[in-house]
Motif scaffolding. Structure first.
Motif, PDB file in Angstrom:
ATOM      1  N   GLN A   1       0.670  -3.437  -5.284  1.00 33.18           N
ATOM      2  CA  GLN A   1      -0.623  -3.044  -4.726  1.00 33.18           C
ATOM      3  C   GLN A   1      -1.738  -3.919  -5.300  1.00 33.18           C
ATOM      4  O   GLN A   1      -2.638  -4.363  -4.585  1.00 33.18           O
ATOM      5  N   GLU A   2      -1.649  -4.199  -6.595  1.00 28.18           N
ATOM      6  CA  GLU A   2      -2.643  -5.069  -7.238  1.00 28.18           C
ATOM      7  C   GLU A   2      -2.605  -6.469  -6.611  1.00 28.18           C
ATOM      8  O   GLU A   2      -3.648  -7.077  -6.354  1.00 28.18           O
ATOM      9  N   ALA A   3      -1.397  -6.962  -6.354  1.00 25.13           N
ATOM     10  CA  ALA A   3      -1.260  -8.289  -5.742  1.00 25.13           C
ATOM     11  C   ALA A   3      -1.914  -8.308  -4.365  1.00 25.13           C
ATOM     12  O   ALA A   3      -2.659  -9.242  -4.022  1.00 25.13           O
ATOM     13  N   ARG A   4      -1.678  -7.259  -3.586  1.00 21.71           N
ATOM     14  CA  ARG A   4      -2.250  -7.224  -2.234  1.00 21.71           C
ATOM     15  C   ARG A   4      -3.773  -7.115  -2.299  1.00 21.71           C
ATOM     16  O   ARG A   4      -4.483  -7.762  -1.533  1.00 21.71           O
ATOM     17  N   SER A   5      -4.271  -6.297  -3.208  1.00 22.39           N
ATOM     18  CA  SER A   5      -5.729  -6.168  -3.245  1.00 22.39           C
ATOM     19  C   SER A   5      -6.383  -7.436  -3.793  1.00 22.39           C
ATOM     20  O   SER A   5      -7.549  -7.708  -3.534  1.00 22.39           O
ATOM     21  N   ALA A   6      -5.617  -8.268  -4.504  1.00 16.74           N
ATOM     22  CA  ALA A   6      -6.165  -9.545  -4.999  1.00 16.74           C
ATOM     23  C   ALA A   6      -6.067 -10.651  -3.945  1.00 16.74           C
ATOM     24  O   ALA A   6      -6.596 -11.742  -4.160  1.00 16.74           O
ATOM     25  N   GLY A   7      -5.375 -10.379  -2.844  1.00  9.33           N
ATOM     26  CA  GLY A   7      -5.331 -11.386  -1.774  1.00  9.33           C
ATOM     27  C   GLY A   7      -3.943 -11.774  -1.304  1.00  9.33           C
ATOM     28  O   GLY A   7      -3.815 -12.605  -0.404  1.00  9.33           O
ATOM     29  N   ALA A   8      -2.887 -11.194  -1.905  1.00 11.89           N
ATOM     30  CA  ALA A   8      -1.526 -11.554  -1.458  1.00 11.89           C
ATOM     31  C   ALA A   8      -1.265 -10.959  -0.068  1.00 11.89           C
ATOM     32  O   ALA A   8      -1.685  -9.842   0.230  1.00 11.89           O
ATOM     33  N   SER A   9      -0.574 -11.726   0.757  1.00 12.42           N
ATOM     34  CA  SER A   9      -0.188 -11.207   2.073  1.00 12.42           C
ATOM     35  C   SER A   9       1.043 -10.323   1.940  1.00 12.42           C
ATOM     36  O   SER A   9       1.278  -9.464   2.778  1.00 12.42           O
ATOM     37  N   ASN A  10       1.820 -10.569   0.917  1.00 13.17           N
ATOM     38  CA  ASN A  10       3.054  -9.812   0.734  1.00 13.17           C
ATOM     39  C   ASN A  10       3.392  -9.787  -0.749  1.00 13.17           C
ATOM     40  O   ASN A  10       3.105 -10.746  -1.469  1.00 13.17           O
ATOM     41  N   ALA A  11       3.992  -8.714  -1.190  1.00 12.60           N
ATOM     42  CA  ALA A  11       4.427  -8.621  -2.595  1.00 12.60           C
ATOM     43  C   ALA A  11       5.561  -7.616  -2.661  1.00 12.60           C
ATOM     44  O   ALA A  11       5.471  -6.544  -2.063  1.00 12.60           O
TER      45      ALA A  11
END
Ligand code: SF4
Length: 206
Positions: free
Chosen positions: A9-19
């Motif tokens: 979730q942190e990765a997605r909120s930082a800009g990742a399209s997928n994690a």
């Protein structure tokens, strides 16, 4: 595992399209990946502080990897700005550019560099979140060479790394087979069209 969900979730909120959360056993390591830093010779080989031979070798990385249980594999997918995608109105020689030649154009290089900087910030955010949760061995890696500076200071410059707390080693530099790892994680890196580019990062935890 809740930690992995929180980090994704942190990765997605930082800009990742997928994690996705993966077992560290599903990080595929193959010494031939490092061979490909030299054959053909990558322009960052020996010049970037975060690329071979200036980082740990594959054997050393394997010793560390076996101590980890989990990883977050993340991807950024960004559309290439329309103004640098070849158009039907471009002259034939532009239309015929190979993907490699196309990506070597200065406008594309700048775009890629900004994307890789975003990748670094996402990896750092996930790593930082894992550490705040108490997983103090969290360690991030980025796909491709470090792009935090216009030109890397290089390994023999007394100035050293300008951003040592942000720069992370290239996944390929330590032998990670990014394609096979992404496939195992269920987020395969298929060959993309010229108008989209994708970057991959990894954070090992626990
Ligand atoms: S932060 Fe700058 S100096 Fe450090 S490895 Fe990356 S490009 Fe080189």
């Amino acid at each position: 595992m809740q930690l992995l969900d929180v980090l994704c979730q942190e990765a997605r909120s930082a800009g990742a399209s997928n994690a996705v959360g993966i077992s560290a056993r599903d990080v595929v390591v193959n010494p031939r990946v490092r061979l490909k830093c030299q054959v053909p010779l990558c322009s960052h080989y020996g010049k970037s502080i975060m690329c071979p031979p200036n980082v740990m070798d594959v054997e050393e990385f394997l010793l560390y990897l076996e101590r980890y249980r989990w990883g977050i594999l993340l991807q950024l997918e960004l559309p290439v700005p329309a103004e640098i995608v070849p158009k039907a109105s471009d002259p034939p020689f532009v239309q015929r550019l190979s993907l490699g030649d196309f990506r070597a154009q200065p406008s594309h290089r700048d775009f890629r560099r900004k994307g890789k900087q975003l990748l670094s910030s996402v990896v750092n955010r996930v790593e930082g979140m894992a550490m705040r949760q108490g997983y103090h061995f969290a360690a991030g890696f980025v796909g491709g060479s470090c792009a935090l500076c216009d030109v890397c200071t290089g390994p023999s410059n007394p100035e050293g790394c300008r951003k040592p707390f942000q720069a992370r080693p290239a996944m390929e530099a330590v032998g990670i087979d990014v394609f096979s790892t992404a496939e195992r994680a269920g987020i395969p890196l298929t060959h993309l069209p010229k108008d989209v580019i994708r970057w991959t990062g990894l954070v090992l935890v626990d």
